[in-house]
Write a protein that holds these residues in place. Structure first.
Motif, PDB file in Angstrom:
ATOM      1  N   ALA A 114      14.024  41.969  28.729  1.00  0.00           N
ATOM      2  CA  ALA A 114      13.392  41.277  27.605  1.00  0.00           C
ATOM      3  C   ALA A 114      13.457  39.754  27.767  1.00  0.00           C
ATOM      4  CB  ALA A 114      14.090  41.695  26.312  1.00  0.00           C
ATOM      5  N   ARG A 115      14.606  39.273  28.252  1.00  0.00           N
ATOM      6  CA  ARG A 115      14.774  37.819  28.373  1.00  0.00           C
ATOM      7  C   ARG A 115      13.911  37.203  29.459  1.00  0.00           C
ATOM      8  NH1 ARG A 115      18.593  40.670  26.830  1.00  0.00           N
ATOM      9  NH2 ARG A 115      20.055  40.135  25.174  1.00  0.00           N
ATOM     10  N   ASN A 116      13.413  38.023  30.352  1.00  0.00           N
ATOM     11  CA  ASN A 116      12.565  37.511  31.442  1.00  0.00           C
ATOM     12  C   ASN A 116      11.101  37.928  31.306  1.00  0.00           C
ATOM     13  OD1 ASN A 116      14.080  35.848  33.246  1.00  0.00           O
ATOM     14  ND2 ASN A 116      15.302  37.659  33.749  1.00  0.00           N
ATOM     15  N   MET A 117      10.742  38.469  30.138  1.00  0.00           N
ATOM     16  CA  MET A 117       9.355  38.944  30.007  1.00  0.00           C
ATOM     17  C   MET A 117       8.346  37.835  30.247  1.00  0.00           C
ATOM     18  SD  MET A 117       7.105  40.398  26.867  1.00  0.00           S
ATOM     19  CE  MET A 117       6.385  38.759  26.682  1.00  0.00           C
ATOM     20  N   GLN A 118       8.726  36.610  29.934  1.00  0.00           N
ATOM     21  CA  GLN A 118       7.790  35.502  30.172  1.00  0.00           C
ATOM     22  C   GLN A 118       8.259  34.586  31.296  1.00  0.00           C
ATOM     23  OE1 GLN A 118       7.324  34.244  26.013  1.00  0.00           O
ATOM     24  NE2 GLN A 118       5.155  34.798  26.190  1.00  0.00           N
ATOM     25  N   ASN A 119       9.034  35.159  32.223  1.00  0.00           N
ATOM     26  CA  ASN A 119       9.428  34.404  33.421  1.00  0.00           C
ATOM     27  C   ASN A 119       8.283  34.591  34.426  1.00  0.00           C
ATOM     28  OD1 ASN A 119      10.504  33.566  35.877  1.00  0.00           O
ATOM     29  ND2 ASN A 119      12.564  34.296  35.379  1.00  0.00           N
ATOM     30  N   GLY A 138       9.664  41.241  25.295  1.00  0.00           N
ATOM     31  CA  GLY A 138      10.533  40.132  24.913  1.00  0.00           C
ATOM     32  C   GLY A 138      10.963  40.278  23.459  1.00  0.00           C
ATOM     33  N   MET A 139      12.134  39.749  23.126  1.00  0.00           N
ATOM     34  CA  MET A 139      12.661  40.014  21.776  1.00  0.00           C
ATOM     35  C   MET A 139      11.856  39.345  20.666  1.00  0.00           C
ATOM     36  SD  MET A 139      16.377  38.308  21.996  1.00  0.00           S
ATOM     37  CE  MET A 139      16.803  38.790  23.654  1.00  0.00           C
ATOM     38  N   SER A 140      11.074  38.348  21.018  1.00  0.00           N
ATOM     39  CA  SER A 140      10.180  37.752  20.010  1.00  0.00           C
ATOM     40  C   SER A 140       8.732  37.748  20.478  1.00  0.00           C
ATOM     41  CB  SER A 140      10.611  36.318  19.700  1.00  0.00           C
ATOM     42  OG  SER A 140      11.951  36.295  19.273  1.00  0.00           O
ATOM     43  N   ALA A 141       8.401  38.668  21.349  1.00  0.00           N
ATOM     44  CA  ALA A 141       7.045  38.681  21.907  1.00  0.00           C
ATOM     45  C   ALA A 141       6.087  39.498  21.041  1.00  0.00           C
ATOM     46  CB  ALA A 141       7.074  39.255  23.318  1.00  0.00           C
ATOM     47  N   THR A 142       4.897  38.966  20.844  1.00  0.00           N
ATOM     48  CA  THR A 142       3.847  39.752  20.185  1.00  0.00           C
ATOM     49  C   THR A 142       3.315  40.782  21.194  1.00  0.00           C
ATOM     50  OG1 THR A 142       2.083  38.298  20.957  1.00  0.00           O
ATOM     51  CG2 THR A 142       3.114  37.720  18.841  1.00  0.00           C
ATOM     52  N   ILE A 143       2.576  41.735  20.684  1.00  0.00           N
ATOM     53  CA  ILE A 143       1.974  42.748  21.562  1.00  0.00           C
ATOM     54  C   ILE A 143       1.029  42.080  22.565  1.00  0.00           C
ATOM     55  CG2 ILE A 143       0.288  44.649  21.516  1.00  0.00           C
ATOM     56  CD1 ILE A 143       1.874  45.642  18.988  1.00  0.00           C
ATOM     57  N   GLU A 144       0.305  41.083  22.094  1.00  0.00           N
ATOM     58  CA  GLU A 144      -0.603  40.340  22.981  1.00  0.00           C
ATOM     59  C   GLU A 144       0.177  39.651  24.123  1.00  0.00           C
ATOM     60  OE1 GLU A 144      -3.950  39.939  22.677  1.00  0.00           O
ATOM     61  OE2 GLU A 144      -4.221  38.327  24.152  1.00  0.00           O
ATOM     62  N   ILE A 162       5.153  49.870  33.878  1.00  0.00           N
ATOM     63  CA  ILE A 162       5.527  50.725  32.739  1.00  0.00           C
ATOM     64  C   ILE A 162       5.970  49.769  31.631  1.00  0.00           C
ATOM     65  CG2 ILE A 162       7.154  52.516  31.957  1.00  0.00           C
ATOM     66  CD1 ILE A 162       7.484  52.746  35.301  1.00  0.00           C
ATOM     67  N   LEU A 163       5.389  49.921  30.459  1.00  0.00           N
ATOM     68  CA  LEU A 163       5.752  49.053  29.325  1.00  0.00           C
ATOM     69  C   LEU A 163       6.926  49.676  28.573  1.00  0.00           C
ATOM     70  CD1 LEU A 163       2.118  48.464  27.975  1.00  0.00           C
ATOM     71  CD2 LEU A 163       3.464  46.892  29.402  1.00  0.00           C
ATOM     72  N   CYS A 164       7.818  48.844  28.089  1.00  0.00           N
ATOM     73  CA  CYS A 164       8.967  49.364  27.327  1.00  0.00           C
ATOM     74  C   CYS A 164       9.165  48.590  26.029  1.00  0.00           C
ATOM     75  CB  CYS A 164      10.235  49.304  28.176  1.00  0.00           C
ATOM     76  SG  CYS A 164      11.701  49.880  27.291  1.00  0.00           S
ATOM     77  N   GLU A 165       8.990  49.313  24.911  1.00  0.00           N
ATOM     78  CA  GLU A 165       9.305  48.751  23.584  1.00  0.00           C
ATOM     79  C   GLU A 165      10.816  48.888  23.386  1.00  0.00           C
ATOM     80  OE1 GLU A 165       8.086  47.158  20.916  1.00  0.00           O
ATOM     81  OE2 GLU A 165       9.991  47.516  19.911  1.00  0.00           O
ATOM     82  N   ARG A 166      11.490  47.773  23.133  1.00  0.00           N
ATOM     83  CA  ARG A 166      12.963  47.779  23.034  1.00  0.00           C
ATOM     84  C   ARG A 166      13.451  47.072  21.777  1.00  0.00           C
ATOM     85  NH1 ARG A 166      15.085  43.100  22.287  1.00  0.00           N
ATOM     86  NH2 ARG A 166      16.802  43.237  23.779  1.00  0.00           N
ATOM     87  N   GLY A 167      12.540  46.945  20.798  1.00  0.00           N
ATOM     88  CA  GLY A 167      12.961  46.302  19.554  1.00  0.00           C
ATOM     89  C   GLY A 167      12.684  44.814  19.592  1.00  0.00           C
ATOM     90  N   ILE A 168      12.369  44.289  18.419  1.00  0.00           N
ATOM     91  CA  ILE A 168      12.078  42.856  18.287  1.00  0.00           C
ATOM     92  C   ILE A 168      12.993  42.265  17.222  1.00  0.00           C
ATOM     93  CG2 ILE A 168       9.706  42.876  19.144  1.00  0.00           C
ATOM     94  CD1 ILE A 168       8.744  43.206  16.247  1.00  0.00           C
ATOM     95  N   THR A 175      20.503  46.580  11.944  1.00  0.00           N
ATOM     96  CA  THR A 175      20.287  47.014  13.326  1.00  0.00           C
ATOM     97  C   THR A 175      20.231  45.774  14.224  1.00  0.00           C
ATOM     98  OG1 THR A 175      17.951  47.060  12.739  1.00  0.00           O
ATOM     99  CG2 THR A 175      19.083  49.183  12.864  1.00  0.00           C
ATOM    100  N   ARG A 176      20.566  45.968  15.507  1.00  0.00           N
ATOM    101  CA  ARG A 176      20.567  44.845  16.454  1.00  0.00           C
ATOM    102  C   ARG A 176      19.176  44.239  16.590  1.00  0.00           C
ATOM    103  NH1 ARG A 176      22.529  45.409  22.817  1.00  0.00           N
ATOM    104  NH2 ARG A 176      22.079  43.263  23.411  1.00  0.00           N
ATOM    105  N   ASN A 177      18.176  45.115  16.653  1.00  0.00           N
ATOM    106  CA  ASN A 177      16.766  44.714  16.690  1.00  0.00           C
ATOM    107  C   ASN A 177      16.020  45.653  15.762  1.00  0.00           C
ATOM    108  OD1 ASN A 177      16.511  42.634  18.946  1.00  0.00           O
ATOM    109  ND2 ASN A 177      17.616  44.266  20.000  1.00  0.00           N
ATOM    110  N   THR A 178      14.754  45.356  15.503  1.00  0.00           N
ATOM    111  CA  THR A 178      13.933  46.285  14.742  1.00  0.00           C
ATOM    112  C   THR A 178      13.024  46.985  15.735  1.00  0.00           C
ATOM    113  OG1 THR A 178      14.025  44.922  12.756  1.00  0.00           O
ATOM    114  CG2 THR A 178      12.181  46.462  12.932  1.00  0.00           C
ATOM    115  N   LEU A 179      13.230  48.288  15.896  1.00  0.00           N
ATOM    116  CA  LEU A 179      12.424  49.027  16.871  1.00  0.00           C
ATOM    117  C   LEU A 179      11.001  49.143  16.333  1.00  0.00           C
ATOM    118  CD1 LEU A 179      12.537  50.506  19.609  1.00  0.00           C
ATOM    119  CD2 LEU A 179      13.053  52.600  18.352  1.00  0.00           C
ATOM    120  N   ASP A 180      10.067  48.538  17.037  1.00  0.00           N
ATOM    121  CA  ASP A 180       8.686  48.482  16.556  1.00  0.00           C
ATOM    122  C   ASP A 180       7.920  49.704  17.075  1.00  0.00           C
ATOM    123  OD1 ASP A 180       6.192  47.800  15.645  1.00  0.00           O
ATOM    124  OD2 ASP A 180       5.927  46.097  17.014  1.00  0.00           O
ATOM    125  N   LEU A 181       8.069  50.806  16.354  1.00  0.00           N
ATOM    126  CA  LEU A 181       7.425  52.032  16.839  1.00  0.00           C
ATOM    127  C   LEU A 181       5.911  51.976  16.705  1.00  0.00           C
ATOM    128  CD1 LEU A 181       9.816  54.921  15.785  1.00  0.00           C
ATOM    129  CD2 LEU A 181       9.410  53.978  18.059  1.00  0.00           C
TER     130      LEU A 181
END
Ligand code: PEP
Ligand code: MN
Length: 262
Positions: A114-119, A138-144, A162-168, A175-181
């Motif tokens: 998540a921390r490197n999604m925009q690296n 990313g933990m604050s990334a929009t779907i776009e 492979i895309l992975c939703e891991r909470g935002i 909860t640690r993050n909000t899982l955006d189902l």
């Protein structure tokens, strides 16, 4: 990544396994590789329960520089031993390009955290290879923004994403993050790529892993990545969100009742 240009779902073949076909792929293992005994024991247990991939971090992106940073290259050697003993392909996170050649040789699926999604330099380099990439949101990334990160990889030629939703991150702190189902059906509508869900980081609480795993399958996820530990209370990382190997066995039994898990 655009579904309009590619109406058929992508399937990613890794050895005998495929991600994104008509089955639910289960990736399981500890947050971090801690010792040979730990990783081999967990690998054997999750395999016996039906997992088809082993996860285990060796380069860990920890919030505090004083926290355990992972076993690094030695950890990779331990993952290889677990793979040899169980046949499970391995998924582990790449944080720095200096290890890319090593990962190309030893790792079956390269995780971009998540921390490197925009690296972007990292994304471009893993785009130049063919090895499957598990890209976490990313933990604050929009779907776009998430899809554009995948686009960075695919534009260089690597279509095995492979895309992975891991909470935002939201205002909710229970909860640690909000899982955006809701991201799952949205990503599947916009893109042809497989989508998996991480209920462990998505919630941060082990007892939420089972209900959110079921919910993820109900909304159309192609798979799950789950943190499993032989001794969560003494785990060096993410113990509070890790389920025991025994609970993982029960979870797999209940998932098999609702979906084709393999
Ligand atoms: C992990 O999978 O252990 C991890 C660090 O995940 P994320 O990048 O989603 O925080
Ligand atoms: Mn973790």
């Amino acid at each position: 990544v655009n579904r309009n240009l590619h109406p058929i779902n992508s399937t990613i073949n890794i050895g005998e396994n495929s991600i994104g076909s008509n089955n639910i792929t289960i990736i399981a293992g500890p947050c971090s590789v801690e010792s040979e005994e730990q990783i081999v024991n967990i690998a054997e247990r999750v395999k016996a329960s039906g997992a088809t991939f082993l996860r285990g971090g060796v380069f860990k992106p920890r919030t505090s520089p004083y926290s355990f940073q992972g076993l690094g290259e030695n950890g990779l050697e331990l993952l290889k031993i677990a793979k040899e003993k169980t046949g499970l392909p391995i998924v582990t996170e790449l944080m720095s390009l200096e290890y890319l050649d090593m990962f190309l040789e030893d790792v079956d699926v390269i995780q971009i955290g998540a921390r490197n999604m925009q690296n972007y330099p990292l994304l471009k380099e893993v785009g130049k290879i063919k090895k499957p990439v598990l890209l976490k949101r990313g933990m604050s990334a929009t779907i776009e923004e998430f899809l554009m990160a995948a686009e960075y990889i695919m534009l260089e030629g690597n279509e095995n994403v492979i895309l992975c939703e891991r909470g935002i991150r939201t205002f909710e702190r229970y909860t640690r993050n909000t899982l955006d189902l809701s991201a799952v059906p949205i990503l599947k509508k916009l893109s042809h790529l497989p989508v998996i869900v991480d209920p462990s980081h998505g919630t941060g609480l082990w007892w939420l892993v089972e209900p959110l795993s079921k919910a993820a399958i109900a909304v159309g996820a192609d798979g799950l990545i789950i943190e499993v530990h032989n001794d969560p209370l003494n785990a060096r990382c993410d113990g509070e969100q890790s389920i025991t190997t025994g609970r993982f066995q029960k979870l797999m039994e209940s998932l098999k009742l609702i979906a084709k898990v393999e």
